[in-house]
Motif scaffolding. Structure first.
Motif, mmCIF file in Angstrom:
data_model
loop_
_atom_site.group_PDB
_atom_site.id
_atom_site.type_symbol
_atom_site.label_atom_id
_atom_site.label_comp_id
_atom_site.label_asym_id
_atom_site.label_seq_id
_atom_site.Cartn_x
_atom_site.Cartn_y
_atom_site.Cartn_z
ATOM 1 N N VAL A 84 1.015 -36.987 -30.752
ATOM 2 C CA VAL A 84 1.892 -36.915 -29.590
ATOM 3 C C VAL A 84 3.250 -36.504 -30.143
ATOM 4 O O VAL A 84 3.854 -37.225 -30.940
ATOM 5 C CB VAL A 84 1.969 -38.267 -28.845
ATOM 6 N N LEU A 85 3.708 -35.335 -29.737
ATOM 7 C CA LEU A 85 4.897 -34.706 -30.304
ATOM 8 C C LEU A 85 6.039 -34.782 -29.303
ATOM 9 O O LEU A 85 5.952 -34.205 -28.224
ATOM 10 C CB LEU A 85 4.565 -33.263 -30.662
ATOM 11 N N VAL A 86 7.090 -35.505 -29.669
ATOM 12 C CA VAL A 86 8.216 -35.738 -28.767
ATOM 13 C C VAL A 86 9.446 -35.027 -29.327
ATOM 14 O O VAL A 86 9.926 -35.373 -30.412
ATOM 15 C CB VAL A 86 8.498 -37.256 -28.616
ATOM 16 N N ASN A 87 9.940 -34.036 -28.595
ATOM 17 C CA ASN A 87 11.126 -33.305 -29.038
ATOM 18 C C ASN A 87 12.359 -34.028 -28.507
ATOM 19 O O ASN A 87 12.706 -33.914 -27.336
ATOM 20 C CB ASN A 87 11.102 -31.858 -28.554
ATOM 21 N N GLU A 135 2.454 -40.787 -33.058
ATOM 22 C CA GLU A 135 3.611 -40.150 -32.425
ATOM 23 C C GLU A 135 4.517 -39.572 -33.511
ATOM 24 O O GLU A 135 4.821 -40.239 -34.500
ATOM 25 C CB GLU A 135 4.401 -41.141 -31.577
ATOM 26 N N VAL A 136 4.913 -38.330 -33.307
ATOM 27 C CA VAL A 136 5.823 -37.659 -34.228
ATOM 28 C C VAL A 136 7.046 -37.233 -33.425
ATOM 29 O O VAL A 136 6.934 -36.483 -32.453
ATOM 30 C CB VAL A 136 5.166 -36.423 -34.889
ATOM 31 N N ASP A 137 8.218 -37.763 -33.822
ATOM 32 C CA ASP A 137 9.465 -37.375 -33.176
ATOM 33 C C ASP A 137 10.031 -36.151 -33.883
ATOM 34 O O ASP A 137 10.021 -36.066 -35.120
ATOM 35 C CB ASP A 137 10.491 -38.512 -33.237
ATOM 36 N N MET A 138 10.516 -35.207 -33.083
ATOM 37 C CA MET A 138 11.149 -34.006 -33.601
ATOM 38 C C MET A 138 12.620 -34.076 -33.215
ATOM 39 O O MET A 138 12.946 -34.269 -32.048
ATOM 40 C CB MET A 138 10.511 -32.776 -32.972
ATOM 41 N N THR A 139 13.487 -33.987 -34.215
ATOM 42 C CA THR A 139 14.923 -33.973 -33.945
ATOM 43 C C THR A 139 15.484 -32.718 -34.584
ATOM 44 O O THR A 139 14.763 -31.925 -35.174
ATOM 45 C CB THR A 139 15.602 -35.223 -34.535
ATOM 46 N N ASP A 140 16.764 -32.513 -34.472
ATOM 47 C CA ASP A 140 17.401 -31.327 -35.065
ATOM 48 C C ASP A 140 17.959 -31.704 -36.425
ATOM 49 O O ASP A 140 19.001 -32.310 -36.489
ATOM 50 C CB ASP A 140 18.505 -30.804 -34.148
ATOM 51 N N ILE A 141 17.390 -31.419 -37.490
ATOM 52 C CA ILE A 141 16.203 -30.660 -37.874
ATOM 53 C C ILE A 141 15.339 -31.582 -38.749
ATOM 54 O O ILE A 141 15.454 -31.551 -39.961
ATOM 55 C CB ILE A 141 16.615 -29.412 -38.683
ATOM 56 N N ALA A 142 14.485 -32.382 -38.167
ATOM 57 C CA ALA A 142 13.666 -33.303 -38.953
ATOM 58 C C ALA A 142 12.463 -33.783 -38.142
ATOM 59 O O ALA A 142 12.465 -33.721 -36.905
ATOM 60 C CB ALA A 142 14.491 -34.513 -39.387
ATOM 61 N N PHE A 143 11.467 -34.257 -38.870
ATOM 62 C CA PHE A 143 10.322 -34.951 -38.289
ATOM 63 C C PHE A 143 10.452 -36.430 -38.650
ATOM 64 O O PHE A 143 10.937 -36.775 -39.723
ATOM 65 C CB PHE A 143 8.998 -34.460 -38.892
#
Length: 178
Positions: A68-71, A44-52
């Motif tokens: 699994v990419l979670v924004n 699982e890779v979390d995407m936040t503003d602005i980072a992984f």
């Protein structure tokens, strides 16, 4: 709006709403897309503003990984596998998509996709679609997946190539062990 334009627009919308399903025969020097059922591991890779999160990933050559990419952010983000030069080229394509109105800060502007007005004529839209097998766009609050079989390579990155995001640090290192 003519029937031809309506069908073209409907086709564009359908193509953009489908999950990433690349041709299993398409290969890159760092691997190829794979069906999710063949994955030996899920990350699982979390995407936040602005980072992984995580910022680095370790895989083995020959391994098939289901990402699994979670924004979790408020902005549209991309997960793209490639080398720095590939990201640089893709960033230009993404900028064109943004300038055309196809991409907004938070998503894909399906209503603004009048490709005939951009001189691309219906479905013939070179550079005006986001269908690379090594990449997926994820809108805020959404989850997407990308499954990849890795080959042995160096200097691989995962990055968000939405204009300005890579430059702001939304890039991570992907280490492939033999």
């Amino acid at each position: 709006m003519t029937v031809h334009k309506r069908l073209s627009l409907a086709g564009c919308l359908l193509a953009l709403s489908l999950p990433v399903m690349a041709s299993p025969g398409e290969h890159f020097d760092f691997g190829h897309p794979a069906p999710a059922a063949s994955a030996t591991r899920t990350v699982e890779v979390d995407m936040t503003d602005i980072a992984f999160n995580p910022k680095t990933l370790d895989v083995k050559a020959g391994e098939t990984v289901r990402f699994v990419l979670v924004n979790k952010g408020q902005l549209l983000h991309e997960f793209n596998l490639g080398h720095a030069a590939m990201h640089s080229a893709h960033q230009k394509e993404m900028l064109d998509m943004q300038q055309s109105g196809m991409l907004t800060p938070t998503g894909i502007n399906h209503a603004g996709m009048d490709h005939s007005a951009m001189g691309h004529g219906g479905m013939n839209m070179p550079g005006m679609k986001h269908d690379d097998p090594n990449s997926v766009l994820v809108e805020p609050g959404k989850t997407a997946e990308l499954t990849w079989t890795f080959s042995n390579t160096d200097n691989l990155e995962f990055a968000c190539n939405v204009p300005g995001h890579y430059q702001a640090g939304m890039v991570g290192q992907l280490k492939v062990a033999p």
